[in-house]
Design an enzyme around this catalytic site. Structure first.
Site, PDB file in Angstrom:
ATOM      1  CG  ASP A   1      23.151  36.512  59.735  1.00 40.10           C
ATOM      2  OD1 ASP A   1      22.804  37.589  59.199  1.00 40.10           O
ATOM      3  OD2 ASP A   1      22.725  36.143  60.852  1.00 40.10           O
TER       4      ASP A   1
ATOM      5  CG  ASP B   1      25.929   3.464  39.971  1.00 37.82           C
ATOM      6  OD1 ASP B   1      24.968   2.800  39.519  1.00 37.82           O
ATOM      7  OD2 ASP B   1      26.921   3.760  39.277  1.00 37.82           O
TER       8      ASP B   1
END
Length: 402
Positions: free
Chosen positions: A153, A327
């Site tokens: 949708d 990181d």
């Protein structure tokens, strides 16, 4: 002329044809491919790591669809789970919902013509992507559409590593439980995912849907808290993107992949990262699902282990997740493996996430996966094993296609 001479000549001609086919096909592919990535988007992102939980949510959303369902998978099998999925799509089409299904021609080779015919008769618009075609038969057989995306949708999106088949819901005893990462996405970025599907559908389904307003909700989709972007790649684009991301690492790199066969340039960047003090952690499966893929990884893992990388082999089932975490700043979850096939051949799409809270959540998932793994040591890889050594040599020759 002897039979042996004739056979040798024939073999030589086949090799020459394969080389020329591949090189010329790749040259043409590079000439028409273009790199695109979305701007930084905002949305709501959830992650699933088990097929049963993912598909319970996925099927519920499909059953509630009101307007359109757009699906692209690399693998759709004609087994009991695949039939359940396809029956659901047919039922939605009969209800008047527009349903489009795009499946890779080789990845979904198990779909029988009768199954495809039944889909179309029910109103499902179906097409195979990346068909093998002239003039470059060998090259086109190697370039697969490895993307797995769904848009419902125009408001709900899915992207990740799961396909449609029994093994993905733990019904294959050899590969169970199946471990994978798949995203569910809500918010403004679903429009970008919808547009990416439309590009592929136009190429393989033959219809241009880009300027059809019904596929985008009239109301504006909300800007959720998770910053992210989509990066579709093909024909070598992924290698450069991964190098760019690896170069940003200051403290740590985590890579999860069922296949670890990096290019020379990516391998060099990983070595440079280790040399500047970045920790490198790699998660791969303990058991392989394809011939030679594990042996193909050993020469790379051996080099990285020698200079301080940590490698873990996942033992609690089969590890199929595709992720990279840099990181606490960047998290990549998508369809691309960490191998040359994904770097240079396949069509892939990855989601790069720049949200500390979501990255923390993914790291918690990874920590669980490491706890379910065994460390791979250099001593184990260097232990004499003639059969493994032979397979490593074979894998090296065909590493581009593993």
């Amino acid at each position: 002329m002897s039979l042996a001479t004739c056979l040798c000549a024939l073999l030589l001609l086949i090799i020459i044809w394969l080389v020329l086919d591949f090189r010329l096909g790749r040259k043409k592919h590079l000439s028409i491919a273009s790199f695109m990535e979305t701007t930084i988007l905002h949305g709501y992102v959830d992650i699933f790591t088990h097929g049963k939980e993912l598909f319970a949510d996925y099927f519920q959303e499909i059953r509630q669809a009101k307007k359109h369902i757009h699906v692209l998978f690399y693998i759709v099998k004609d087994d009991s789970f695949g039939q359940e999925f396809l029956e659901m799509l047919k039922e939605k089409a009969r209800e008047g919902v527009e349903v489009r299904l795009l499946a890779d021609r080789l990845g979904s080779w198990r779909l029988k013509p009768s199954t495809v015919k039944a889909l179309r008769e029910a109103g499902v618009k179906f097409a195979f992507s990346n068909r093998i075609k002239l003039p470059f038969l060998f090259y086109s057989a190697q370039v697969r559409n490895h993307r797995k995306i769904t848009i419902i949708d125009g408001e709900i999106g899915y992207l990740g590593g799961f396909n449609i088949g029994k093994e993905y819901i733990d019904q294959d005893p050899k590969l169970s439980p199946w471990r994978d990462y798949h995203l569910k996405i809500l918010g403004e970025s679903v429009h970008s995912l919808q547009s990416e599907f439309m590009i592929d559908w136009e190429e393989y389904g033959g219809e241009n849907l880009q300027h059809e307003p019904p596929y985008f909700p009239e109301k504006s989709l909300s800007r959720g808290p998770v910053r992210h972007q989509f990066v579709p790649t093909e024909a070598g684009m992924l290698e450069g993107k991964f190098i760019q991301v690896i170069q940003k690492a200051k403290n740590s790199i985590i890579i999860g992949s069922p296949y670890f066969v990096p290019s020379n340039r990516v391998m060099s960047e990983l070595i440079l990262a280790l040399s500047r003090g970045v920790t490198l952690t790699i998660i791969v499966p303990y058991n392989a699902d394809h011939l030679l893929v594990q042996e193909g990884s050993y020469r790379y893992l051996r080099k990285l282990l020698k200079i301080g990388a940590k490698v873990y082999q996942y033992k609690n089932g089969f590890y199929h997740a595709k992720t990279m975490v840099i990181d606490d700043n960047i998290c990549d979850v998508g369809t691309a493996n960490f191998d040359k096939r994904s770097f240079f051949l396949n069509k892939e799409i990855n989601c790069y996430i720049y949200d500390s809270a979501f990255i923390t959540r993914v790291k918690e998932v990874i920590e669980k996966d490491i706890a379910d793994s065994l460390p791979l040591t250099i001593d184990k890889l260097n232990k004499p094993n003639p059969w493994r050594a032979t397979k490593e040599i074979l894998a090296r020759f065909i590493s581009y296609f593993l």
